[in-house]
Design a protein around this motif. Sequence first.
Motif, PDB file in Angstrom:
ATOM      1  N   LYS A 102      41.331   7.369  11.449  1.00 39.64           N
ATOM      2  CA  LYS A 102      42.029   8.149  12.475  1.00 39.64           C
ATOM      3  C   LYS A 102      43.378   7.540  12.850  1.00 39.64           C
ATOM      4  O   LYS A 102      44.402   8.227  12.863  1.00 39.64           O
ATOM      5  N   ASN A 103      43.414   6.255  13.171  1.00 40.99           N
ATOM      6  CA  ASN A 103      44.676   5.612  13.571  1.00 40.99           C
ATOM      7  C   ASN A 103      45.664   5.558  12.410  1.00 40.99           C
ATOM      8  O   ASN A 103      46.870   5.753  12.611  1.00 40.99           O
ATOM      9  N   THR A 104      45.168   5.285  11.228  1.00 40.97           N
ATOM     10  CA  THR A 104      46.038   5.239  10.047  1.00 40.97           C
ATOM     11  C   THR A 104      46.699   6.602   9.846  1.00 40.97           C
ATOM     12  O   THR A 104      47.910   6.688   9.626  1.00 40.97           O
ATOM     13  N   ALA A 105      45.913   7.659   9.953  1.00 44.40           N
ATOM     14  CA  ALA A 105      46.457   9.012   9.794  1.00 44.40           C
ATOM     15  C   ALA A 105      47.434   9.344  10.914  1.00 44.40           C
ATOM     16  O   ALA A 105      48.508   9.898  10.658  1.00 44.40           O
ATOM     17  N   GLU A 106      47.070   9.013  12.142  1.00 47.91           N
ATOM     18  CA  GLU A 106      47.955   9.285  13.289  1.00 47.91           C
ATOM     19  C   GLU A 106      49.293   8.562  13.128  1.00 47.91           C
ATOM     20  O   GLU A 106      50.353   9.134  13.353  1.00 47.91           O
ATOM     21  N   ASN A 107      49.232   7.293  12.750  1.00 41.23           N
ATOM     22  CA  ASN A 107      50.440   6.475  12.639  1.00 41.23           C
ATOM     23  C   ASN A 107      51.355   6.897  11.498  1.00 41.23           C
ATOM     24  O   ASN A 107      52.545   6.575  11.507  1.00 41.23           O
ATOM     25  N   HIS A 108      50.820   7.594  10.507  1.00 39.40           N
ATOM     26  CA  HIS A 108      51.606   7.953   9.325  1.00 39.40           C
ATOM     27  C   HIS A 108      51.636   9.459   9.073  1.00 39.40           C
ATOM     28  O   HIS A 108      51.957   9.885   7.968  1.00 39.40           O
ATOM     29  N   LYS A 109      51.328  10.270  10.075  1.00 42.62           N
ATOM     30  CA  LYS A 109      51.169  11.708   9.825  1.00 42.62           C
ATOM     31  C   LYS A 109      52.431  12.391   9.304  1.00 42.62           C
ATOM     32  O   LYS A 109      52.333  13.268   8.444  1.00 42.62           O
ATOM     33  N   THR A 110      53.603  11.987   9.758  1.00 44.22           N
ATOM     34  CA  THR A 110      54.835  12.603   9.244  1.00 44.22           C
ATOM     35  C   THR A 110      54.998  12.299   7.757  1.00 44.22           C
ATOM     36  O   THR A 110      55.284  13.191   6.956  1.00 44.22           O
ATOM     37  N   ASP A 111      54.811  11.030   7.390  1.00 42.68           N
ATOM     38  CA  ASP A 111      54.911  10.647   5.976  1.00 42.68           C
ATOM     39  C   ASP A 111      53.843  11.341   5.132  1.00 42.68           C
ATOM     40  O   ASP A 111      54.114  11.777   4.012  1.00 42.68           O
ATOM     41  N   ILE A 112      52.630  11.417   5.668  1.00 42.58           N
ATOM     42  CA  ILE A 112      51.528  12.057   4.946  1.00 42.58           C
ATOM     43  C   ILE A 112      51.855  13.530   4.694  1.00 42.58           C
ATOM     44  O   ILE A 112      51.686  14.031   3.581  1.00 42.58           O
ATOM     45  N   GLU A 113      52.325  14.207   5.725  1.00 45.50           N
ATOM     46  CA  GLU A 113      52.640  15.629   5.597  1.00 45.50           C
ATOM     47  C   GLU A 113      53.703  15.877   4.529  1.00 45.50           C
ATOM     48  O   GLU A 113      53.585  16.791   3.710  1.00 45.50           O
ATOM     49  N   ILE A 114      54.720  15.053   4.505  1.00 50.28           N
ATOM     50  CA  ILE A 114      55.806  15.223   3.538  1.00 50.28           C
ATOM     51  C   ILE A 114      55.352  14.847   2.120  1.00 50.28           C
ATOM     52  O   ILE A 114      55.554  15.589   1.165  1.00 50.28           O
ATOM     53  N   LYS A 115      54.708  13.710   2.012  1.00 48.25           N
ATOM     54  CA  LYS A 115      54.369  13.159   0.696  1.00 48.25           C
ATOM     55  C   LYS A 115      53.236  13.923  -0.004  1.00 48.25           C
ATOM     56  O   LYS A 115      53.246  14.078  -1.219  1.00 48.25           O
ATOM     57  N   PHE A 116      52.271  14.404   0.772  1.00 48.59           N
ATOM     58  CA  PHE A 116      51.061  14.975   0.173  1.00 48.59           C
ATOM     59  C   PHE A 116      50.937  16.480   0.397  1.00 48.59           C
ATOM     60  O   PHE A 116      49.831  17.012   0.493  1.00 48.59           O
ATOM     61  N   LYS A 117      52.059  17.175   0.445  1.00 44.05           N
ATOM     62  CA  LYS A 117      52.034  18.611   0.720  1.00 44.05           C
ATOM     63  C   LYS A 117      51.344  19.425  -0.369  1.00 44.05           C
ATOM     64  O   LYS A 117      50.977  20.567  -0.140  1.00 44.05           O
ATOM     65  N   GLU A 118      51.140  18.852  -1.535  1.00 41.42           N
ATOM     66  CA  GLU A 118      50.442  19.565  -2.611  1.00 41.42           C
ATOM     67  C   GLU A 118      48.947  19.255  -2.656  1.00 41.42           C
ATOM     68  O   GLU A 118      48.232  19.751  -3.514  1.00 41.42           O
ATOM     69  N   PHE A 119      48.479  18.457  -1.705  1.00 36.56           N
ATOM     70  CA  PHE A 119      47.064  18.118  -1.623  1.00 36.56           C
ATOM     71  C   PHE A 119      46.343  19.125  -0.727  1.00 36.56           C
ATOM     72  O   PHE A 119      46.952  19.751   0.136  1.00 36.56           O
TER      73      PHE A 119
END
Length: 184
Positions: A102-119
């Motif tokens: 949860k914290n890992t996702a919260e702390n990196h959600k902008t990067d996750i959204e941009i990087k993994f948009k095809e997931f």
Amino acid sequence: MEESEKIDIELIKNIKLFEDIQAQKNIFLNLFTEIANQFSQSILIQAFVNSKGTKVSQGINLENCPYQVLDIFRDFDRNNGYNIRILNWWGHGLYILIQFGKNTAENHKTDIEIKFKEFNVGLASNAYDYKEILSSNQTLDSINLINHIKEFDGLLIFNKIPYNQSVENLKFDLLEKIKFILDK
């Protein structure tokens, strides 16, 4: 044809199927081991400080089918964890799954959204309910990213990888995907 002859023919077919499954299993175990050996602990710690390394494992009964797994980082903590899993599930496909606490996702959600948009987002309350997780066709976006983190106390995303290539090409593609994930 006598009943005993029918049984013998069925037995021969089953043995051949078992041998084919064993051969396929060994291909993936060797492939995953070769990939795991590409990522030393020092490399992994640079990408994720709490890395516990890599692990190749297998099983014979995931929804009645054999499977092979390569885990990278191996930190499954519900709050601060991070894991990359490559799953070959006989009869279901080959997948790369990324699990964020949860914290890992919260702390990196902008990067996750941009990087993994095809997931796709795995929609299951249990991070190991692969049948449910892999049935999702919901592509990651800002809304379902936030909702998923809230609802499931973390984030699990995945991408299906096609088999229609040689083992060497598959190895190359998997290594490229892992390097892409590790790249900050």
